[in-house]
Scaffold this motif. Structure first.
Motif, mmCIF file in Angstrom:
data_model
loop_
_atom_site.group_PDB
_atom_site.id
_atom_site.type_symbol
_atom_site.label_atom_id
_atom_site.label_comp_id
_atom_site.label_asym_id
_atom_site.label_seq_id
_atom_site.Cartn_x
_atom_site.Cartn_y
_atom_site.Cartn_z
ATOM 1 N N MET A 1 0.847 -1.183 0.000
ATOM 2 C CA MET A 1 0.000 0.000 0.000
ATOM 3 C C MET A 1 0.893 1.247 0.000
ATOM 4 N N ASN A 2 0.538 2.187 -0.832
ATOM 5 C CA ASN A 2 1.294 3.429 -0.925
ATOM 6 C C ASN A 2 0.911 4.402 0.183
ATOM 7 N N LYS A 3 1.840 5.286 0.456
ATOM 8 C CA LYS A 3 1.630 6.352 1.443
ATOM 9 C C LYS A 3 2.167 7.640 0.846
ATOM 10 N N ALA A 4 1.835 8.749 1.443
ATOM 11 C CA ALA A 4 2.358 10.046 0.997
ATOM 12 C C ALA A 4 3.394 10.529 2.004
ATOM 13 N N PHE A 5 4.494 11.080 1.479
ATOM 14 C CA PHE A 5 5.587 11.546 2.328
ATOM 15 C C PHE A 5 5.997 12.956 1.942
ATOM 16 N N GLY A 6 6.415 13.701 2.936
ATOM 17 C CA GLY A 6 7.070 14.979 2.716
ATOM 18 C C GLY A 6 8.561 14.719 2.683
ATOM 19 N N VAL A 7 9.204 15.168 1.605
ATOM 20 C CA VAL A 7 10.630 14.897 1.391
ATOM 21 C C VAL A 7 11.337 16.222 1.122
ATOM 22 N N GLN A 8 12.525 16.357 1.656
ATOM 23 C CA GLN A 8 13.363 17.523 1.367
ATOM 24 C C GLN A 8 14.416 17.089 0.362
ATOM 25 N N VAL A 9 14.464 17.766 -0.788
ATOM 26 C CA VAL A 9 15.434 17.428 -1.821
ATOM 27 C C VAL A 9 16.462 18.552 -1.922
ATOM 28 N N THR A 10 17.719 18.168 -2.057
ATOM 29 C CA THR A 10 18.817 19.120 -2.199
ATOM 30 C C THR A 10 19.513 18.840 -3.523
ATOM 31 N N VAL A 11 19.666 19.903 -4.316
ATOM 32 C CA VAL A 11 20.262 19.772 -5.645
ATOM 33 C C VAL A 11 21.431 20.738 -5.747
ATOM 34 N N MET A 12 22.570 20.221 -6.208
ATOM 35 C CA MET A 12 23.725 21.082 -6.460
ATOM 36 C C MET A 12 23.514 21.792 -7.793
ATOM 37 N N GLN A 13 23.727 23.098 -7.803
ATOM 38 C CA GLN A 13 23.572 23.911 -9.004
ATOM 39 C C GLN A 13 24.946 24.110 -9.637
ATOM 40 N N THR A 14 25.054 23.950 -10.944
ATOM 41 C CA THR A 14 26.350 24.103 -11.606
ATOM 42 C C THR A 14 26.828 25.547 -11.585
ATOM 43 N N SER A 47 20.177 14.830 -3.479
ATOM 44 C CA SER A 47 19.939 13.925 -2.359
ATOM 45 C C SER A 47 18.577 14.267 -1.776
ATOM 46 N N ALA A 48 17.956 13.283 -1.160
ATOM 47 C CA ALA A 48 16.620 13.493 -0.606
ATOM 48 C C ALA A 48 16.529 12.856 0.774
ATOM 49 N N THR A 49 15.774 13.502 1.639
ATOM 50 C CA THR A 49 15.550 13.001 2.987
ATOM 51 C C THR A 49 14.060 13.056 3.289
ATOM 52 N N ALA A 50 13.490 11.908 3.639
ATOM 53 C CA ALA A 50 12.078 11.872 4.019
ATOM 54 C C ALA A 50 11.930 12.549 5.375
ATOM 55 N N ILE A 51 11.011 13.495 5.441
ATOM 56 C CA ILE A 51 10.782 14.230 6.681
ATOM 57 C C ILE A 51 9.706 13.536 7.518
ATOM 58 N N ARG A 52 8.571 13.245 6.875
ATOM 59 C CA ARG A 52 7.503 12.558 7.613
ATOM 60 C C ARG A 52 6.430 12.073 6.653
ATOM 61 N N GLU A 53 5.598 11.164 7.153
ATOM 62 C CA GLU A 53 4.438 10.696 6.399
ATOM 63 C C GLU A 53 3.310 11.712 6.555
ATOM 64 N N LEU A 54 2.595 11.973 5.474
ATOM 65 C CA LEU A 54 1.480 12.907 5.517
ATOM 66 C C LEU A 54 0.249 12.234 6.115
ATOM 67 N N THR A 55 -0.589 13.013 6.747
ATOM 68 C CA THR A 55 -1.850 12.503 7.281
ATOM 69 C C THR A 55 -2.847 12.362 6.135
ATOM 70 N N SER A 56 -3.913 11.627 6.358
ATOM 71 C CA SER A 56 -4.948 11.478 5.329
ATOM 72 C C SER A 56 -5.570 12.835 4.984
ATOM 73 N N GLN A 57 -5.672 13.723 5.962
ATOM 74 C CA GLN A 57 -6.201 15.065 5.721
ATOM 75 C C GLN A 57 -5.263 15.849 4.786
ATOM 76 N N GLU A 58 -3.954 15.739 5.001
ATOM 77 C CA GLU A 58 -2.982 16.429 4.142
ATOM 78 C C GLU A 58 -2.997 15.857 2.723
ATOM 79 N N VAL A 59 -3.163 14.541 2.606
ATOM 80 C CA VAL A 59 -3.242 13.909 1.282
ATOM 81 C C VAL A 59 -4.427 14.488 0.518
ATOM 82 N N ALA A 60 -5.577 14.576 1.181
ATOM 83 C CA ALA A 60 -6.777 15.139 0.542
ATOM 84 C C ALA A 60 -6.588 16.619 0.221
ATOM 85 N N GLU A 61 -5.988 17.353 1.133
ATOM 86 C CA GLU A 61 -5.763 18.789 0.947
ATOM 87 C C GLU A 61 -4.910 19.073 -0.296
#
Length: 80
Positions: A1-14, A47-61
């Motif tokens: 079963m899938n879930k929704a996550f908030g992730v922080q992504v960091t990208v190096m700029q040339t 690089s990416a770091t998962a911060i937290r799983e979203l609530t069902s309310q946040e998924v709907a929002e």
């Protein structure tokens, strides 16, 4: 079963020595899957770091569909 996550992504700029960081919402199987999906989408040198799983309310929002593994939404970033 899938879930929704908030992730922080960091990208190096040339053209800049400072990396850019952005929040992304992603549908994935687990936290590791979320990090991998976002890193792959952001490209090499990211690089990416998962911060937290979203609530069902946040998924709907954010109008996300848990059946669509790999779907992502970026959130606005303040540049003060």
């Amino acid at each position: 079963m899938n879930k929704a996550f908030g992730v922080q992504v960091t990208v190096m700029q040339t053209q800049s020595s400072e990396p850019k960081t952005a929040p992304v919402l992603v549908i994935a199987r687990d936290e590791l899957d979320a990090e991998l999906l976002v890193s792959q989408a952001a490209g090499p040198g990211s690089s990416a770091t998962a911060i937290r799983e979203l609530t069902s309310q946040e998924v709907a929002e954010h109008q996300m569909n848990l059946d669509e593994r790999g779907s992502m939404k970026s959130l606005p970033v303040l540049n003060l």
